[in-house]
Design a protein around this motif. Structure first.
Motif, PDB file in Angstrom:
ATOM      1  N   LEU A  89     129.004 -73.822  22.091  1.00 38.43           N
ATOM      2  CA  LEU A  89     127.577 -73.622  22.340  1.00 38.43           C
ATOM      3  C   LEU A  89     126.915 -72.875  21.183  1.00 38.43           C
ATOM      4  O   LEU A  89     125.849 -73.262  20.698  1.00 38.43           O
ATOM      5  N   ALA A  90     127.570 -71.795  20.748  1.00 38.24           N
ATOM      6  CA  ALA A  90     126.990 -70.983  19.676  1.00 38.24           C
ATOM      7  C   ALA A  90     126.870 -71.773  18.374  1.00 38.24           C
ATOM      8  O   ALA A  90     125.854 -71.699  17.669  1.00 38.24           O
ATOM      9  N   SER A  91     127.883 -72.555  18.043  1.00 41.27           N
ATOM     10  CA  SER A  91     127.850 -73.318  16.794  1.00 41.27           C
ATOM     11  C   SER A  91     126.806 -74.416  16.839  1.00 41.27           C
ATOM     12  O   SER A  91     126.141 -74.705  15.842  1.00 41.27           O
ATOM     13  N   ARG A  92     126.622 -75.069  17.999  1.00 46.71           N
ATOM     14  CA  ARG A  92     125.651 -76.158  18.105  1.00 46.71           C
ATOM     15  C   ARG A  92     124.214 -75.644  18.140  1.00 46.71           C
ATOM     16  O   ARG A  92     123.295 -76.323  17.679  1.00 46.71           O
ATOM     17  N   LEU A  93     124.008 -74.434  18.725  1.00 48.68           N
ATOM     18  CA  LEU A  93     122.652 -73.911  18.891  1.00 48.68           C
ATOM     19  C   LEU A  93     122.279 -72.890  17.823  1.00 48.68           C
ATOM     20  O   LEU A  93     121.178 -72.335  17.851  1.00 48.68           O
ATOM     21  N   GLY A  94     123.200 -72.629  16.904  1.00 48.42           N
ATOM     22  CA  GLY A  94     122.890 -71.726  15.807  1.00 48.42           C
ATOM     23  C   GLY A  94     122.837 -70.261  16.194  1.00 48.42           C
ATOM     24  O   GLY A  94     122.097 -69.482  15.588  1.00 48.42           O
ATOM     25  N   TRP A  95     123.631 -69.858  17.180  1.00 47.13           N
ATOM     26  CA  TRP A  95     123.668 -68.461  17.602  1.00 47.13           C
ATOM     27  C   TRP A  95     124.679 -67.707  16.748  1.00 47.13           C
ATOM     28  O   TRP A  95     125.728 -68.229  16.379  1.00 47.13           O
ATOM     29  N   ASN A  96     124.368 -66.450  16.473  1.00 45.49           N
ATOM     30  CA  ASN A  96     125.259 -65.597  15.694  1.00 45.49           C
ATOM     31  C   ASN A  96     125.819 -64.486  16.571  1.00 45.49           C
ATOM     32  O   ASN A  96     125.098 -63.890  17.387  1.00 45.49           O
ATOM     33  N   LEU A  97     127.095 -64.204  16.397  1.00 44.90           N
ATOM     34  CA  LEU A  97     127.756 -63.162  17.180  1.00 44.90           C
ATOM     35  C   LEU A  97     127.388 -61.780  16.656  1.00 44.90           C
ATOM     36  O   LEU A  97     127.491 -61.514  15.456  1.00 44.90           O
ATOM     37  N   GLU A  98     126.952 -60.902  17.563  1.00 44.14           N
ATOM     38  CA  GLU A  98     126.651 -59.516  17.186  1.00 44.14           C
ATOM     39  C   GLU A  98     127.770 -58.564  17.581  1.00 44.14           C
ATOM     40  O   GLU A  98     127.976 -57.551  16.920  1.00 44.14           O
ATOM     41  N   GLY A  99     128.475 -58.863  18.650  1.00 47.45           N
ATOM     42  CA  GLY A  99     129.569 -57.985  19.064  1.00 47.45           C
ATOM     43  C   GLY A  99     129.720 -57.930  20.573  1.00 47.45           C
ATOM     44  O   GLY A  99     129.200 -58.785  21.298  1.00 47.45           O
ATOM     45  N   ARG A 100     130.428 -56.918  21.026  1.00 44.98           N
ATOM     46  CA  ARG A 100     130.633 -56.731  22.459  1.00 44.98           C
ATOM     47  C   ARG A 100     129.338 -56.324  23.127  1.00 44.98           C
ATOM     48  O   ARG A 100     128.480 -55.661  22.542  1.00 44.98           O
ATOM     49  N   GLY A 101     129.206 -56.685  24.413  1.00 40.95           N
ATOM     50  CA  GLY A 101     128.060 -56.270  25.201  1.00 40.95           C
ATOM     51  C   GLY A 101     128.373 -55.016  25.992  1.00 40.95           C
ATOM     52  O   GLY A 101     129.386 -54.341  25.754  1.00 40.95           O
ATOM     53  N   GLU A 102     127.508 -54.705  26.927  1.00 39.53           N
ATOM     54  CA  GLU A 102     127.713 -53.535  27.771  1.00 39.53           C
ATOM     55  C   GLU A 102     128.926 -53.743  28.666  1.00 39.53           C
ATOM     56  O   GLU A 102     129.212 -54.850  29.101  1.00 39.53           O
ATOM     57  N   GLU A 103     129.628 -52.652  28.935  1.00 38.22           N
ATOM     58  CA  GLU A 103     130.830 -52.734  29.756  1.00 38.22           C
ATOM     59  C   GLU A 103     130.489 -53.140  31.186  1.00 38.22           C
ATOM     60  O   GLU A 103     129.633 -52.541  31.831  1.00 38.22           O
ATOM     61  N   GLN A 104     131.135 -54.196  31.655  1.00 41.55           N
ATOM     62  CA  GLN A 104     130.990 -54.670  33.026  1.00 41.55           C
ATOM     63  C   GLN A 104     132.349 -55.182  33.466  1.00 41.55           C
ATOM     64  O   GLN A 104     133.328 -55.118  32.731  1.00 41.55           O
ATOM     65  N   SER A 105     132.406 -55.677  34.691  1.00 45.38           N
ATOM     66  CA  SER A 105     133.637 -56.333  35.112  1.00 45.38           C
ATOM     67  C   SER A 105     133.771 -57.629  34.330  1.00 45.38           C
ATOM     68  O   SER A 105     132.825 -58.403  34.220  1.00 45.38           O
ATOM     69  N   GLY A 106     134.898 -57.838  33.713  1.00 45.32           N
ATOM     70  CA  GLY A 106     135.060 -58.977  32.833  1.00 45.32           C
ATOM     71  C   GLY A 106     134.683 -58.608  31.416  1.00 45.32           C
ATOM     72  O   GLY A 106     134.478 -57.445  31.079  1.00 45.32           O
ATOM     73  N   ALA A 107     134.558 -59.592  30.555  1.00 46.37           N
ATOM     74  CA  ALA A 107     134.230 -59.368  29.143  1.00 46.37           C
ATOM     75  C   ALA A 107     132.794 -59.795  28.879  1.00 46.37           C
ATOM     76  O   ALA A 107     132.320 -60.803  29.416  1.00 46.37           O
ATOM     77  N   THR A 108     132.084 -59.039  28.056  1.00 42.51           N
ATOM     78  CA  THR A 108     130.704 -59.380  27.710  1.00 42.51           C
ATOM     79  C   THR A 108     130.531 -59.358  26.194  1.00 42.51           C
ATOM     80  O   THR A 108     131.175 -58.579  25.485  1.00 42.51           O
ATOM     81  N   PHE A 109     129.630 -60.226  25.705  1.00 42.17           N
ATOM     82  CA  PHE A 109     129.352 -60.324  24.278  1.00 42.17           C
ATOM     83  C   PHE A 109     127.846 -60.509  24.084  1.00 42.17           C
ATOM     84  O   PHE A 109     127.146 -61.001  24.967  1.00 42.17           O
ATOM     85  N   GLY A 129     136.018 -64.990  16.260  1.00 43.42           N
ATOM     86  CA  GLY A 129     135.121 -63.850  16.155  1.00 43.42           C
ATOM     87  C   GLY A 129     134.971 -63.108  17.466  1.00 43.42           C
ATOM     88  O   GLY A 129     134.899 -61.863  17.488  1.00 43.42           O
ATOM     89  N   LEU A 130     134.928 -63.828  18.575  1.00 43.46           N
ATOM     90  CA  LEU A 130     134.868 -63.199  19.893  1.00 43.46           C
ATOM     91  C   LEU A 130     136.129 -62.365  20.139  1.00 43.46           C
ATOM     92  O   LEU A 130     136.062 -61.240  20.673  1.00 43.46           O
ATOM     93  N   ILE A 131     137.269 -62.928  19.746  1.00 47.86           N
ATOM     94  CA  ILE A 131     138.528 -62.197  19.918  1.00 47.86           C
ATOM     95  C   ILE A 131     138.506 -60.914  19.091  1.00 47.86           C
ATOM     96  O   ILE A 131     138.900 -59.854  19.560  1.00 47.86           O
ATOM     97  N   GLU A 132     138.029 -61.007  17.858  1.00 43.64           N
ATOM     98  CA  GLU A 132     137.959 -59.820  17.001  1.00 43.64           C
ATOM     99  C   GLU A 132     137.031 -58.772  17.615  1.00 43.64           C
ATOM    100  O   GLU A 132     137.299 -57.568  17.531  1.00 43.64           O
ATOM    101  N   ALA A 133     135.955 -59.221  18.254  1.00 45.28           N
ATOM    102  CA  ALA A 133     135.007 -58.289  18.879  1.00 45.28           C
ATOM    103  C   ALA A 133     135.657 -57.534  20.037  1.00 45.28           C
ATOM    104  O   ALA A 133     135.297 -56.388  20.323  1.00 45.28           O
ATOM    105  N   THR A 134     136.611 -58.154  20.728  1.00 50.74           N
ATOM    106  CA  THR A 134     137.280 -57.469  21.845  1.00 50.74           C
ATOM    107  C   THR A 134     138.135 -56.317  21.343  1.00 50.74           C
ATOM    108  O   THR A 134     138.465 -55.413  22.112  1.00 50.74           O
ATOM    109  N   ARG A 135     138.481 -56.327  20.074  1.00 54.96           N
ATOM    110  CA  ARG A 135     139.366 -55.302  19.520  1.00 54.96           C
ATOM    111  C   ARG A 135     138.581 -54.147  18.884  1.00 54.96           C
ATOM    112  O   ARG A 135     139.168 -53.162  18.450  1.00 54.96           O
ATOM    113  N   SER A 136     137.272 -54.315  18.777  1.00 56.74           N
ATOM    114  CA  SER A 136     136.473 -53.276  18.109  1.00 56.74           C
ATOM    115  C   SER A 136     136.025 -52.194  19.088  1.00 56.74           C
ATOM    116  O   SER A 136     136.088 -52.362  20.296  1.00 56.74           O
TER     117      SER A 136
END
Length: 387
Positions: A259-279, A380-387
């Motif tokens: 989705l991100a590659s087709r719509l031209g979205w850029n990853l900024e990083g992790r989102g706010e802490e919630q149940s599950g993972a957020t970006f 990149g999403l995986i790398e963001a989980t480690r930051s």
């Protein structure tokens, strides 16, 4: 479809390596009754075909019966020369045995057959490296070479690198990765650093075809476009990988990457802490898209597979939903706009066998740049989980 196999054992020496000439002689001998017309009527009705070379790398822990069944399926549509390397790298004793066989497909009721051929190499210890040197001269020239790597691709693996260099396309399955984060990141690195040498097919990407088709169909409806331009939230539910339940399933990472590659979205990083993972991803300068991924238990969903995906926007009354049906036989889309609910497309959720999925990949040529871009963002999403 009836598949017949005939196997003749050829013992080779680990000291001298595989005798390629002897193997070719054995293969030629198997075709002789069909070539000289002196065999039985069934033998005389054999057509030798070679549409491609298929290299299969597997370990001794893999199910041999399952591999044979997979190759039977592949042979129905892609007769050719198959080279199967069964490796036992942990063995302290060197071993190198080779066997030749045919795989034949019956055509209708007239007993005519189309046949391919197979060389199975059983290697252990130091014999694994010796076996690799025999594969190149056994390849049939002027047809494509596919490598089905039934293991985790390792950047530093000399055998993987050698077989990759011989291949036009490498097929892997990220569902089988022991450590999804580490292994997906490594695969993305390999493709990034040697794009000219490695064209990849991922069976897991094929499993997402119906999902990608249905999600993309929302953008085909003109009335949905104004709402889709405002989306700022995507929620994904998936079945956790059995082997790594604490890590996000590769399918979920890849669908976001797509989705991100087709719509031209850029990853900024992790989102706010919630149940599950957020970006947090960004579309342009102003709009932020929040991605929420949550593992859920869906009976009959399948190991690591998607269960549902919802696209929505806080400042509009629209939402777009794709999910497995209650009976797990279909994937269904739904759109809600201003309180009005519209059930859209329905695609059959067919659980294909590994052989059927591999056979499909062998029909594809060229690089899959969309997959590679999706994989890069997944990494990149995986790398963001480690930051």
């Amino acid at each position: 479809m009836e598949i017949q196999t005939q196997e003749n054992a050829v013992q080779v020496s680990t000291a001298k390596g595989i005798d390629v000439g002897k193997i070719e002689k054995e293969l030629a001998a198997m075709w002789k009754p069909a070539d000289d017309g002196k065999g039985s009527s069934a033998e005389a009705g054999v057509t030798r075909a070679c549409a491609l070379n298929l290299l299969v790398y597997a370990t001794v822990t893999d199910d041999r019966t399952g591999i044979d069944e997979m190759l039977d399926t592949v042979c129905e549509n892609h007769p050719g020369r198959t080279l199967v390397l069964m490796a036992d790298r942990e063995s302290k004793e060197a071993k190198l045995d080779a066997y030749v066989s045919t795989r034949c497909r019956m055509l209708g009721g007239n007993r005519k057959q189309i046949c391919g051929e197979q060389v199975t190499i059983e290697a252990a210890g130091a014999g694994v490296g010796v076996a690799a040197s025999a594969i190149e001269p056994l390849l049939v020239p002027d047809v494509s070479v596919f490598l089905w790597w039934k293991d985790i691709p390792h950047y530093e693996d000399k055998l993987f690198n050698r077989l990759t260099a011989l291949s036009d396309r490498v097929v892997i399955d990220s569902t089988c990765f022991d450590h999804p984060y580490e292994d997906l990141s490594r695969l993305a690195q390999i493709i990034r650093e040697r794009p000219q040498l490695m064209s990849v097919s991922d069976l897991n990407w094929g499993r997402l075809t119906a999902w990608r088709t249905l999600i993309a169909s929302f953008w085909d409806v003109p009335d949905y476009k104004p709402y889709l331009d405002k989306i700022d939230r995507i929620a994904i539910e998936y079945d956790a990988p059995d082997i790594a339940p604490d890590e996000i399933a590769p399918t979920a990472l890849l669908i976001v990457g797509w989705l991100a590659s087709r719509l031209g979205w850029n990853l900024e990083g992790r989102g706010e802490e919630q149940s599950g993972a957020t970006f947090r991803l960004r579309a342009g300068e102003e709009r932020v898209i929040n991605i929420e991924m949550r593992a859920t238990e869906y009976e009959g969903c399948g190991d690591g597979m998607l269960a549902a995906l919802t696209i929505s926007a806080e400042d509009s009354s629209a939402g777009f939903h794709v999910a497995l049906s209650d009976d797990r036989k279909n994937i269904v889309t739904e759109a809600r706009i201003d309180g009005s609910r519209t059930v859209g497309r329905v695609l059959s959720y067919e659980r294909k066998t590994e052989g059927q999925r591999l056979s499909r990949e062998l029909s594809l040529a060229g690089r899959d740049l969309i997959y590679e871009e999706a994989l890069a963002i997944a990494a990149g999403l995986i790398e963001a989980t480690r930051s």
